[in-house]
Design a protein around this motif. Structure first.
Motif, PDB file in Angstrom:
ATOM      1  N   GLY A 103       0.829  -1.206   0.000  1.00 15.18           N
ATOM      2  CA  GLY A 103       0.000   0.000   0.000  1.00 15.18           C
ATOM      3  C   GLY A 103       0.864   1.256   0.000  1.00 15.18           C
ATOM      4  N   THR A 104       1.913   1.247   0.819  1.00 17.00           N
ATOM      5  CA  THR A 104       2.815   2.411   0.863  1.00 17.00           C
ATOM      6  C   THR A 104       3.551   2.548  -0.474  1.00 17.00           C
ATOM      7  N   GLY A 105       3.931   1.435  -1.061  1.00 17.06           N
ATOM      8  CA  GLY A 105       4.555   1.479  -2.391  1.00 17.06           C
ATOM      9  C   GLY A 105       3.614   2.081  -3.426  1.00 17.06           C
ATOM     10  N   ASN A 106       2.342   1.706  -3.365  1.00 22.53           N
ATOM     11  CA  ASN A 106       1.364   2.272  -4.302  1.00 22.53           C
ATOM     12  C   ASN A 106       1.292   3.791  -4.153  1.00 22.53           C
ATOM     13  N   VAL A 107       1.268   4.249  -2.903  1.00 24.50           N
ATOM     14  CA  VAL A 107       1.138   5.696  -2.669  1.00 24.50           C
ATOM     15  C   VAL A 107       2.404   6.416  -3.143  1.00 24.50           C
ATOM     16  N   ALA A 113       4.455   9.650  -9.869  1.00 22.30           N
ATOM     17  CA  ALA A 113       3.867   9.792 -11.211  1.00 22.30           C
ATOM     18  C   ALA A 113       3.298  11.183 -11.444  1.00 22.30           C
ATOM     19  N   THR A 114       2.881  11.857 -10.366  1.00 23.23           N
ATOM     20  CA  THR A 114       2.277  13.191 -10.549  1.00 23.23           C
ATOM     21  C   THR A 114       3.169  14.305  -9.993  1.00 23.23           C
ATOM     22  N   GLY A 115       4.330  13.930  -9.459  1.00 26.25           N
ATOM     23  CA  GLY A 115       5.267  14.950  -8.952  1.00 26.25           C
ATOM     24  C   GLY A 115       4.839  15.557  -7.639  1.00 26.25           C
ATOM     25  N   CYS A 116       4.033  14.840  -6.838  1.00 26.09           N
ATOM     26  CA  CYS A 116       3.670  15.416  -5.538  1.00 26.09           C
ATOM     27  C   CYS A 116       4.538  14.804  -4.432  1.00 26.09           C
ATOM     28  N   HIS A 117       4.625  15.485  -3.311  1.00 28.39           N
ATOM     29  CA  HIS A 117       5.523  15.063  -2.238  1.00 28.39           C
ATOM     30  C   HIS A 117       4.808  14.109  -1.280  1.00 28.39           C
TER      31      HIS A 117
END
Ligand SMILES: NC(=O)c1ccc[n+]([C@@H]2O[C@H](COP(=O)([O-])OP(=O)(O)OC[C@H]3O[C@@H](n4cnc5c(N)ncnc54)[C@H](OP(=O)(O)O)[C@@H]3O)[C@@H](O)[C@H]2O)c1
Length: 305
Positions: A103-107, A113-117
């Motif tokens: 789950g953490t890997g998915n996040v 992929a979207t460049g968010c932190h």
């Protein structure tokens, strides 16, 4: 000022509720309105929040995680969704790993992929408990429990640019943790027995939320230990709570871990207090655990939950 978009996973949990409150400029129950670790109060409208409970977003559903991040386009994700039933995890390995590691890997992947932190929260249970001093970020983790291993694997699924926060013994006014059990017994005139040979650091959820909001603003990346200041045993906590309710010294009895009947399924580290000096020297230390627990008990006792 344009609002900073923040997506919170596990928003229905004890830390999640406090973080969502604070991002909305509301002091969570048991919080200190004057506590500003980076010297800046949160103002209304500073953040626009997507508060996603497990019902809204199951982090094991990779496609759903990518879709949620892509749709909201947050500047930061605070990832709090976790399998936290430490003893149950010993017999439920696959689910615990699916949530905490995959789950953490998915996040982390969706954020990349979207460049968010990403700010992901981990635990002192990644350590084996054999320490002779408080644990620093560069100490070698060696978990003994399934939960601890799953959280370490989750850390390792994060990128170097992500921020990973290890915290410990988290307790909020809401949710249900050890402190609620102790407080209920103290108030009811009952007695408790707690181990005096496990040492750690308490983290009051409302104070952790302050630190997480600071990290949302600053997005430093890397590993940070965050907890209230000062270490203690579970017996110390029980005695403190007893005294808070005016109970005398007979309220709490100190026992050893080997005296627990039945023994807990998951081994706990004997010593896993976190050295928080890295965070404290960059911003400020979290308050002493006694001050945090005092606030928590006052709010809980007043029915703020
Ligand atoms: N509590 C502690 O003492 C402690 C200590 C150190 C570190 N931490 C870490 O701190 C973070 C926050 O913990 P917490 O104390 O707030 O725990 P919590 O109250 O158990 O909250 C965790 C939340 O995650 C949700 N969740 C579980 N599986 C999920 C999934 N597959 N997808 C999405 N959401 C899911 C839970 O929902 P349900 O309630 O519906 O299952 C719950 O709302 C976690 O990363 C935890 O590992 C906690």
């Amino acid at each position: 000022m344009r609002a900073t978009r923040v997506l919170v996973t596990g928003a229905g949990g004890q830390v999640g509720q406090d973080v969502v409150d604070l991002l909305g400029a509301v002091t969570p129950p048991g919080g200190d309105p004057a506590l500003q670790l980076d010297g800046r109060a949160v103002v209304e409208g500073e953040f626009e929040v997507a508060a996603l409970t497990r019902h809204d977003l199951d982090v094991t559903d990779r496609a759903a995680v990518f879709a949620a991040v892509a749709a909201f386009r947050p500047a930061a994700v605070v990832h709090l969704a976790a399998y936290t039933a430490v003893d149950r995890a010993e017999g439920d390995v696959a689910t615990c790993l699916a949530v905490n590691a995959d789950g953490t890997g998915n996040v982390s992947d969706a954020c990349a992929a979207t460049g968010c932190h990403l700010i992901a929260v981990s635990t002192d249970y990644v350590f084996d408990g054999g320490a002779v001093r408080a644990l620093r970020e560069d100490d070698v983790p060696r978990p003994h429990s399934v939960y601890g291993m799953s959280k370490l694997l989750g850390e390792r699924r994060c990128r170097a640019s992500d921020t990973v926060v290890r915290t410990s013994w988290v307790m909020g006014v809401r949710g249900r943790s050890v402190i609620h059990v102790i407080a209920q017994r103290a108030r009811a005139g009952e007695f408790v027995r707690f181990v005096d040979d496990q040492r750690g650091t308490v983290t009051v959820a409302a104070d952790l939320a302050r630190a997480l909001v600071t990290l949302v603003r600053e997005r430093p990346g890397g590993l940070w230990h965050v907890a209230n200041t000062g270490s203690l045993t579970w017996f110390d906590l029980a005695r403190f709570v007893g005294q808070w309710f005016g109970r005398d010294d007979d309220f709490a009895t100190a026992i050893a871990t080997r005296d627990l009947v039945p023994p807990p399924r998951a081994p706990r580290p004997a010593r896993s207090d976190l050295d928080t000096s890295r965070f404290a020297s960059r911003w400020a230390p979290l308050p002493a655990w006694t001050a945090g627990v005092d606030r928590l008990l006052a709010a809980w006792n007043a029915g703020a939950a």
